[in-house]
Structures are given as C-alpha cells and as structure tokens.
Design a protein around this motif. Structure first.
Motif, PDB file in Angstrom:
ATOM      1  N   GLY A 185       0.816  -1.066   0.023  1.00  0.00           N
ATOM      2  CA  GLY A 185      -0.076   0.055   0.035  1.00  0.00           C
ATOM      3  C   GLY A 185       0.859   1.154   0.173  1.00  0.00           C
ATOM      4  N   ALA A 186       1.757   1.291   0.645  1.00  0.00           N
ATOM      5  CA  ALA A 186       2.861   2.434   0.793  1.00  0.00           C
ATOM      6  C   ALA A 186       3.705   2.456  -0.493  1.00  0.00           C
ATOM      7  N   THR A 187       3.944   1.414  -1.011  1.00  0.00           N
ATOM      8  CA  THR A 187       4.567   1.720  -2.296  1.00  0.00           C
ATOM      9  C   THR A 187       3.656   2.278  -3.365  1.00  0.00           C
ATOM     10  N   THR A 188       2.476   1.764  -3.345  1.00  0.00           N
ATOM     11  CA  THR A 188       1.464   2.187  -4.242  1.00  0.00           C
ATOM     12  C   THR A 188       1.208   3.776  -4.096  1.00  0.00           C
ATOM     13  N   GLY A 189       0.897   3.977  -2.972  1.00  0.00           N
ATOM     14  CA  GLY A 189       0.768   5.436  -2.503  1.00  0.00           C
ATOM     15  C   GLY A 189       1.724   6.611  -2.960  1.00  0.00           C
ATOM     16  N   LEU A 190       3.081   6.078  -2.692  1.00  0.00           N
ATOM     17  CA  LEU A 190       3.956   6.884  -3.148  1.00  0.00           C
ATOM     18  C   LEU A 190       4.323   6.819  -4.438  1.00  0.00           C
ATOM     19  N   PHE A 191       3.962   5.700  -5.005  1.00  0.00           N
ATOM     20  CA  PHE A 191       4.218   5.692  -6.582  1.00  0.00           C
ATOM     21  C   PHE A 191       3.139   6.593  -7.439  1.00  0.00           C
ATOM     22  N   LEU A 192       1.885   6.684  -6.823  1.00  0.00           N
ATOM     23  CA  LEU A 192       0.778   7.490  -7.289  1.00  0.00           C
ATOM     24  C   LEU A 192       1.281   8.907  -7.135  1.00  0.00           C
ATOM     25  N   VAL A 193       1.866   9.297  -6.021  1.00  0.00           N
ATOM     26  CA  VAL A 193       2.507  10.735  -5.795  1.00  0.00           C
ATOM     27  C   VAL A 193       3.524  11.008  -6.696  1.00  0.00           C
ATOM     28  N   SER A 194       4.246  10.144  -6.649  1.00  0.00           N
ATOM     29  CA  SER A 194       5.589  10.416  -7.558  1.00  0.00           C
ATOM     30  C   SER A 194       5.140  10.588  -9.050  1.00  0.00           C
ATOM     31  N   GLY A 195       4.256   9.508  -9.389  1.00  0.00           N
ATOM     32  CA  GLY A 195       3.765   9.775 -11.020  1.00  0.00           C
ATOM     33  C   GLY A 195       2.837  11.138 -11.369  1.00  0.00           C
ATOM     34  N   VAL A 196       2.072  11.437 -10.325  1.00  0.00           N
ATOM     35  CA  VAL A 196       1.338  12.229 -10.431  1.00  0.00           C
ATOM     36  C   VAL A 196       2.129  13.895 -10.564  1.00  0.00           C
ATOM     37  N   SER A 197       3.108  14.005  -9.399  1.00  0.00           N
ATOM     38  CA  SER A 197       3.915  15.227  -9.451  1.00  0.00           C
ATOM     39  C   SER A 197       4.980  15.118 -10.449  1.00  0.00           C
ATOM     40  N   GLY A 198       5.324  13.931 -11.206  1.00  0.00           N
ATOM     41  CA  GLY A 198       6.310  14.041 -11.988  1.00  0.00           C
ATOM     42  C   GLY A 198       5.454  14.606 -13.545  1.00  0.00           C
ATOM     43  N   LEU A 199       4.288  14.012 -13.696  1.00  0.00           N
ATOM     44  CA  LEU A 199       3.436  14.405 -14.754  1.00  0.00           C
ATOM     45  C   LEU A 199       3.314  16.197 -14.853  1.00  0.00           C
ATOM     46  N   ALA A 200       2.878  16.597 -13.537  1.00  0.00           N
ATOM     47  CA  ALA A 200       2.663  18.109 -13.371  1.00  0.00           C
ATOM     48  C   ALA A 200       3.988  18.883 -13.353  1.00  0.00           C
ATOM     49  N   LEU A 201       5.150  18.222 -13.046  1.00  0.00           N
ATOM     50  CA  LEU A 201       6.380  18.989 -13.583  1.00  0.00           C
ATOM     51  C   LEU A 201       6.642  18.888 -14.983  1.00  0.00           C
ATOM     52  N   PHE A 202       6.645  17.859 -15.671  1.00  0.00           N
ATOM     53  CA  PHE A 202       6.579  17.796 -17.120  1.00  0.00           C
ATOM     54  C   PHE A 202       5.908  18.797 -17.799  1.00  0.00           C
ATOM     55  N   PHE A 203       4.610  18.936 -17.347  1.00  0.00           N
ATOM     56  CA  PHE A 203       3.851  19.852 -18.054  1.00  0.00           C
ATOM     57  C   PHE A 203       3.740  21.156 -17.487  1.00  0.00           C
ATOM     58  N   HIS A 204       4.741  21.503 -16.469  1.00  0.00           N
ATOM     59  CA  HIS A 204       5.249  22.955 -15.940  1.00  0.00           C
ATOM     60  C   HIS A 204       4.100  23.335 -15.204  1.00  0.00           C
ATOM     61  N   LEU A 205       3.151  22.386 -14.637  1.00  0.00           N
ATOM     62  CA  LEU A 205       2.086  22.777 -13.795  1.00  0.00           C
ATOM     63  C   LEU A 205       2.520  23.043 -12.247  1.00  0.00           C
ATOM     64  N   MET A 206       2.565  24.248 -11.820  1.00  0.00           N
ATOM     65  CA  MET A 206       2.694  24.566 -10.504  1.00  0.00           C
ATOM     66  C   MET A 206       4.009  23.975  -9.923  1.00  0.00           C
ATOM     67  N   PRO A 207       5.258  24.369 -10.697  1.00  0.00           N
ATOM     68  CA  PRO A 207       6.445  23.538 -10.338  1.00  0.00           C
ATOM     69  C   PRO A 207       6.768  23.858  -8.865  1.00  0.00           C
ATOM     70  N   GLN A 208       6.330  25.211  -8.294  1.00  0.00           N
ATOM     71  CA  GLN A 208       6.798  25.609  -6.968  1.00  0.00           C
ATOM     72  C   GLN A 208       5.858  24.606  -5.978  1.00  0.00           C
ATOM     73  N   LEU A 209       5.014  23.971  -6.506  1.00  0.00           N
ATOM     74  CA  LEU A 209       4.076  23.149  -5.288  1.00  0.00           C
ATOM     75  C   LEU A 209       4.726  21.620  -5.573  1.00  0.00           C
ATOM     76  N   PHE A 210       5.144  21.260  -6.901  1.00  0.00           N
ATOM     77  CA  PHE A 210       5.271  19.801  -6.947  1.00  0.00           C
ATOM     78  C   PHE A 210       6.897  19.424  -7.063  1.00  0.00           C
ATOM     79  N   LYS A 211       7.698  20.395  -7.119  1.00  0.00           N
ATOM     80  CA  LYS A 211       9.291  20.053  -7.365  1.00  0.00           C
ATOM     81  C   LYS A 211       9.677  19.424  -6.038  1.00  0.00           C
ATOM     82  N   GLU A 212       9.784  20.132  -4.928  1.00  0.00           N
ATOM     83  CA  GLU A 212      10.093  19.281  -3.923  1.00  0.00           C
ATOM     84  C   GLU A 212       9.431  18.306  -3.263  1.00  0.00           C
ATOM     85  N   MET A 213       8.205  18.255  -3.313  1.00  0.00           N
ATOM     86  CA  MET A 213       7.264  17.008  -3.047  1.00  0.00           C
ATOM     87  C   MET A 213       7.935  16.080  -3.830  1.00  0.00           C
ATOM     88  N   HIS A 214       7.909  16.245  -5.362  1.00  0.00           N
ATOM     89  CA  HIS A 214       8.402  15.026  -6.115  1.00  0.00           C
ATOM     90  C   HIS A 214       9.795  14.459  -5.602  1.00  0.00           C
TER      91      HIS A 214
END
Length: 169
Positions: free
Chosen positions: A13-42
């Motif tokens: 469950g923890a692997t799945t949850g953190l993978f989802l966070v990493s995937g969503v934040s990675g997509l946001a960074l790829f599309f330059h959506l709110m990098p100030q929110l997602f960069k450090e989190m990712h």
C-alpha cells in the motif's frame, strides 16, 4: 503487531501510494504545472519511495528470486537502462552536464531585471514595478535576480517565476 505483520500489511500500500504521488507530481512537473508546489514534493517523496519498495521486495523476495532465475528481469532492466541512456548520454557527451535547465536558471539568477525584461517582452521599469507589487524588494532595473532574492529573503527561482507573470505591454 510484529514487524513482519507490519510489512505484510503496509508495504504494498505504501509503495502504491508513493508511486502515485511520484507519478502525478512527475506529470505536473513535465507539463510545468505549479512547479513550486510539485518540485520539492516530487524529489523528497520519490526518495522516500525507496523505503516501501525495499520492504515490498523483502516481503516478496521468493517471487523476486523467481524473476531472477527465469531471467525475466533482463529485458525490462535493459529497456530501462536504454531509456535512461537516451537522456544521459547526449547530456554527458555534449559537455553541458546532465541538466541544461539548471544552467539556464543559474544564468537567469545572475541576470538583471533589465536582462529579463528583454526575454519577457516588457520594459525594465514595468518588470521592476511588477516585482515590487508582488512583494519583492527591487531598487531598479539594474538589480540582479539573486540580489533581489537576498534582499527579499526569497528563493531566486521564485522571483523568476513571478517575473514570468508580468503583463504584456
């Protein structure tokens, strides 16, 4: 609850949850959506992901060894390394280093308000005024982004991002 029970119950469950966070934040960074929110989190949570992945591997070690024995890991690992090489080899062989964007940002941090205004298609005075209105301490168009950051107690990258929202003349 024993450690084994804890791992059996929560590792996947923890692997799945953190993978989802990493995937969503990675997509946001790829599309330059709110990098100030997602960069450090990712960055941080992608590192934290190693912990539950390690626990997941520990829990499923016999099955993992089966993949190794059947050589089922060779193709996926080879593809992963080839994909990584597509990005790494040109950056390393060109002498620009692995992150061209980091070099651009470092150059912008040393640039003045007047320098940035030309890139943003506005006047130096309008950009300086825009940054002051955004709450930064700007003396004038000759100030560098790093000097503004120091005076304002804010990261230089934040100031660069704020500058990009200057209205067009």
């Amino acid at each position: 609850m024993t450690m084994r029970d804890f791992i059996n119950r929560y590792a996947t469950g923890a692997t799945t949850g953190l993978f989802l966070v990493s995937g969503v934040s990675g997509l946001a960074l790829f599309f330059h959506l709110m990098p100030q929110l997602f960069k450090e989190m990712h960055e941080w949570l992608s590192l934290v992901l190693f912990v539950p992945v390690g626990l997941h591997l520990y829990r499923n070690w016999p099955a993992f060894l089966g993949y190794v024995r059947r050589r089922a890991l060779i193709l996926p690992l080879a593809i992963s390394l080839a994909l990584a090489a597509i990005f790494a080899v040109p950056a390393i062989s060109s002498g620009t280093g692995p992150n061209g964007m980091a070099r651009i940002m470092a150059g912008l941090e040393q640039g003045t308000v007047a320098d940035m205004s030309g890139l943003l298609g506005t006047s130096p005075e309008a950009l300086a005024k825009h940054l002051v209105q955004a709450g930064y301490r700007v003396s004038g168009p000759a100030d560098t982004v790093s000097a503004i950051a120091d005076k304002s107690g804010r990261p230089a990258r934040e100031i660069i991002m704020a500058a990009t929202s200057v209205p067009a003349p």
